[in-house]
Design an enzyme around this catalytic site. Structure first.
Site, PDB file in Angstrom:
ATOM      1  N   LYS A  14       1.759 -13.808 -23.437  1.00 36.98           N
ATOM      2  CA  LYS A  14       2.301 -12.564 -22.866  1.00 36.98           C
ATOM      3  C   LYS A  14       3.759 -12.423 -23.264  1.00 36.98           C
ATOM      4  O   LYS A  14       4.500 -13.405 -23.288  1.00 36.98           O
ATOM      5  CB  LYS A  14       2.191 -12.619 -21.324  1.00 36.98           C
ATOM      6  CG  LYS A  14       2.054 -11.252 -20.682  1.00 36.98           C
ATOM      7  CD  LYS A  14       0.738 -10.580 -21.032  1.00 36.98           C
ATOM      8  CE  LYS A  14       0.315  -9.515 -20.038  1.00 36.98           C
ATOM      9  NZ  LYS A  14      -1.001  -8.965 -20.396  1.00 36.98           N
ATOM     10  N   THR A  59      -4.117 -13.343 -21.204  1.00 35.10           N
ATOM     11  CA  THR A  59      -2.671 -13.135 -21.152  1.00 35.10           C
ATOM     12  C   THR A  59      -2.275 -12.607 -19.771  1.00 35.10           C
ATOM     13  O   THR A  59      -1.164 -12.833 -19.306  1.00 35.10           O
ATOM     14  CB  THR A  59      -2.179 -12.186 -22.269  1.00 35.10           C
ATOM     15  OG1 THR A  59      -2.631 -10.866 -22.001  1.00 35.10           O
ATOM     16  CG2 THR A  59      -2.645 -12.644 -23.637  1.00 35.10           C
ATOM     17  N   ASP A  60      -3.197 -11.948 -19.105  1.00 33.47           N
ATOM     18  CA  ASP A  60      -2.924 -11.491 -17.734  1.00 33.47           C
ATOM     19  C   ASP A  60      -2.720 -12.696 -16.797  1.00 33.47           C
ATOM     20  O   ASP A  60      -1.858 -12.656 -15.916  1.00 33.47           O
ATOM     21  CB  ASP A  60      -4.089 -10.627 -17.244  1.00 33.47           C
ATOM     22  CG  ASP A  60      -3.741  -9.896 -15.968  1.00 33.47           C
ATOM     23  OD1 ASP A  60      -2.795  -9.076 -16.004  1.00 33.47           O
ATOM     24  OD2 ASP A  60      -4.381 -10.169 -14.938  1.00 33.47           O
ATOM     25  N   ARG A 188      42.651  -5.957 -40.816  1.00 38.66           N
ATOM     26  CA  ARG A 188      41.556  -5.008 -40.555  1.00 38.66           C
ATOM     27  C   ARG A 188      41.054  -5.225 -39.130  1.00 38.66           C
ATOM     28  O   ARG A 188      41.398  -6.220 -38.481  1.00 38.66           O
ATOM     29  CB  ARG A 188      40.406  -5.204 -41.547  1.00 38.66           C
ATOM     30  CG  ARG A 188      39.732  -6.554 -41.421  1.00 38.66           C
ATOM     31  CD  ARG A 188      38.515  -6.713 -42.327  1.00 38.66           C
ATOM     32  NE  ARG A 188      37.923  -8.034 -42.148  1.00 38.66           N
ATOM     33  CZ  ARG A 188      36.785  -8.432 -42.705  1.00 38.66           C
ATOM     34  NH1 ARG A 188      36.100  -7.616 -43.499  1.00 38.66           N
ATOM     35  NH2 ARG A 188      36.307  -9.643 -42.475  1.00 38.66           N
ATOM     36  N   VAL A 252      34.198 -13.180 -41.970  1.00 39.67           N
ATOM     37  CA  VAL A 252      33.259 -13.491 -40.887  1.00 39.67           C
ATOM     38  C   VAL A 252      32.667 -14.882 -41.128  1.00 39.67           C
ATOM     39  O   VAL A 252      32.497 -15.676 -40.197  1.00 39.67           O
ATOM     40  CB  VAL A 252      32.148 -12.425 -40.816  1.00 39.67           C
ATOM     41  CG1 VAL A 252      31.130 -12.782 -39.751  1.00 39.67           C
ATOM     42  CG2 VAL A 252      32.748 -11.045 -40.541  1.00 39.67           C
ATOM     43  N   HIS A 281      31.560  -2.419 -39.096  1.00 34.60           N
ATOM     44  CA  HIS A 281      32.735  -1.906 -39.808  1.00 34.60           C
ATOM     45  C   HIS A 281      33.440  -0.779 -39.042  1.00 34.60           C
ATOM     46  O   HIS A 281      32.792   0.085 -38.452  1.00 34.60           O
ATOM     47  CB  HIS A 281      32.312  -1.391 -41.186  1.00 34.60           C
ATOM     48  CG  HIS A 281      31.595  -2.417 -42.013  1.00 34.60           C
ATOM     49  ND1 HIS A 281      32.169  -3.610 -42.385  1.00 34.60           N
ATOM     50  CD2 HIS A 281      30.340  -2.437 -42.528  1.00 34.60           C
ATOM     51  CE1 HIS A 281      31.310  -4.316 -43.101  1.00 34.60           C
ATOM     52  NE2 HIS A 281      30.181  -3.632 -43.191  1.00 34.60           N
TER      53      HIS A 281
HETATM   54  O1  LIG Z   1      34.064 -10.981 -43.618  1.00 33.23           O
HETATM   55  C1  LIG Z   1      33.444 -10.372 -44.513  1.00 33.23           C
HETATM   56  N1  LIG Z   1      32.482 -11.017 -45.222  1.00 33.23           N
HETATM   57  C2  LIG Z   1      31.771 -10.400 -46.218  1.00 33.23           C
HETATM   58  O2  LIG Z   1      30.894 -11.036 -46.865  1.00 33.23           O
HETATM   59  C3  LIG Z   1      32.049  -9.036 -46.470  1.00 33.23           C
HETATM   60  N2  LIG Z   1      31.552  -8.138 -47.364  1.00 33.23           N
HETATM   61  C4  LIG Z   1      32.196  -6.968 -47.122  1.00 33.23           C
HETATM   62  O3  LIG Z   1      31.971  -5.891 -47.757  1.00 33.23           O
HETATM   63  N3  LIG Z   1      33.111  -7.095 -46.138  1.00 33.23           N
HETATM   64  C5  LIG Z   1      33.052  -8.396 -45.717  1.00 33.23           C
HETATM   65  N4  LIG Z   1      33.709  -9.061 -44.736  1.00 33.23           N
END
Ligand SMILES: O=c1[nH]c(=O)c2[nH]c(=O)[nH]c2[nH]1
Length: 320
Positions: A14, A59-60, A188, A252, A281
């Site tokens: 479930k 599943t009930d 950014r 990132v 973004h």
């Molecule tokens: O931190 C980032 N990693 C990426 O891989 C990536 N690619 C992108 O276009 N911007 C960013 N920023």
């Protein structure tokens, strides 16, 4: 009937069982709200291949067991332990079921702060949804080696934890070729919705006898970082948020790695830490046509939040 195909995998159960539980300690009430998925594996192949429903726990019924465990479990307020209790009950109750997979998503409910004579206190029975992030737990209880040799694998974490910072994030030095339109930026906006999972080493579970299934008692809290350590979720959340805020982010990817390293360093029993981080973004609006400057990275003030497409950066970091 073709003999050129065979059933190579089968699991059922479930999904999206919504359950809310209140535990009353006099006037001081505790609550949890869970979305539960409970799936089974075992000697169930004939239900697919021969339309043999005699091997099917409906599943009930799985849904009803979920509510029953929510009613009687001494572990219900803790999602890891509730999931372990439910999964253990399922594999112990049915001889032909060898594995149970229980996922629990816990919604946020926090006590409403109130002004009292002693200053701010938390309300005993009134709560607020103070965020969209969820605690998540995925448990597998494996009884393949025998009903008295249960092994549990536990993964837990957070989903949908939305964060943003307005500086100390750059992205430069990436591949430049004929497809590149992105400008390098030393400043950014960085925003992501954090999905975090951390995996503990498998643990042996005590095997409940039939009579003891209801009172099934799991080990008390043990070493820091172990699956029984109730402080891991808060430590992982705090570490993730603190690192996101403090990091001078080169990407990132780099920030993700440092967050995972911190969670591993603080939680001895955690073996793997995985993040999935969408890069949400925020694009500075070009106002040059009005003679207004809004594109210089550290000075841009008006942005378009872009829901899609987003980047998606994932990785798993493991203990050596
Ligand atoms: O931190 C980032 N990693 C990426 O891989 C990536 N690619 C992108 O276009 N911007 C960013 N920023």
């Amino acid at each position: 009937m073709s003999d050129s195909s065979f059933l190579s995998h089968a699991r059922y159960g479930k999904d999206k069982v919504r359950v809310f539980r209140v535990v009353r300690e006099g006037k001081w009430h505790h609550i949890v709200e869970y979305n539960v998925q409970a799936l089974l594996e075992g000697d169930i192949a004939t239900s697919y291949t021969e339309a043999d429903n005699s091997v099917v726990v409906a599943t009930d019924s799985i849904k009803n067991i979920t509510y029953y465990i929510a009613k009687i479990s001494p572990h219900v307020l803790n999602p890891e332990r509730f999931a372990l209790h439910l999964a253990t009950h399922l594999v112990s109750k049915y001889a032909h079921i060898h594995k149970a997979f229980v996922s629990v998503e816990q919604l946020r409910w926090s006590r409403i702060p109130v002004e009292g004579e002693q200053g701010a206190t938390e309300h005993p029975h009134a709560f607020i949804r103070d965020g969209d992030d969820k605690r998540i737990v995925k448990v597998e209880v494996d009884a393949s080696a025998g009903k008295d040799k249960l092994v549990a694998s536990v993964t837990a974490g957070i989903s949908d934890l939305l964060v943003l910072k307005t500086t100390e994030s750059a992205f430069t030095n990436f591949v430049r070729d004929k497809y590149t339109t992105l400008k390098e930026v030393d400043d950014r906006i960085l925003s992501t919705s954090i999905d975090l999972t951390y995996t503990f080493a498998p643990v042996a579970l005590p095997s409940p006898t039939d009579a003891a299934l209801e009172e099934f008692v799991l080990p008390a809290d043990l070493a820091p970082g172990s699956v029984w350590d109730a402080a891991v979720p808060a430590r992982a959340r705090t570490a993730t948020l603190a690192l996101f805020a403090a990091d001078n982010s080169a990407s990132v990817q780099a920030t993700l790695y440092r967050m995972a390293q911190r969670v591993l360093a603080q939680n001895a029993g955690v073996q793997h830490v995985a993040y999935a981080l969408p890069n949400k973004h925020y694009i500075p609006v070009d106002m040059a046509y009005l003679g207004v400057e809004n594109l210089v990275p550290a000075q841009a003030e008006v942005f378009v939040p872009v829901a899609a497409p987003s980047g998606l950066i994932t990785a798993t970091v493991s203990r050596k």
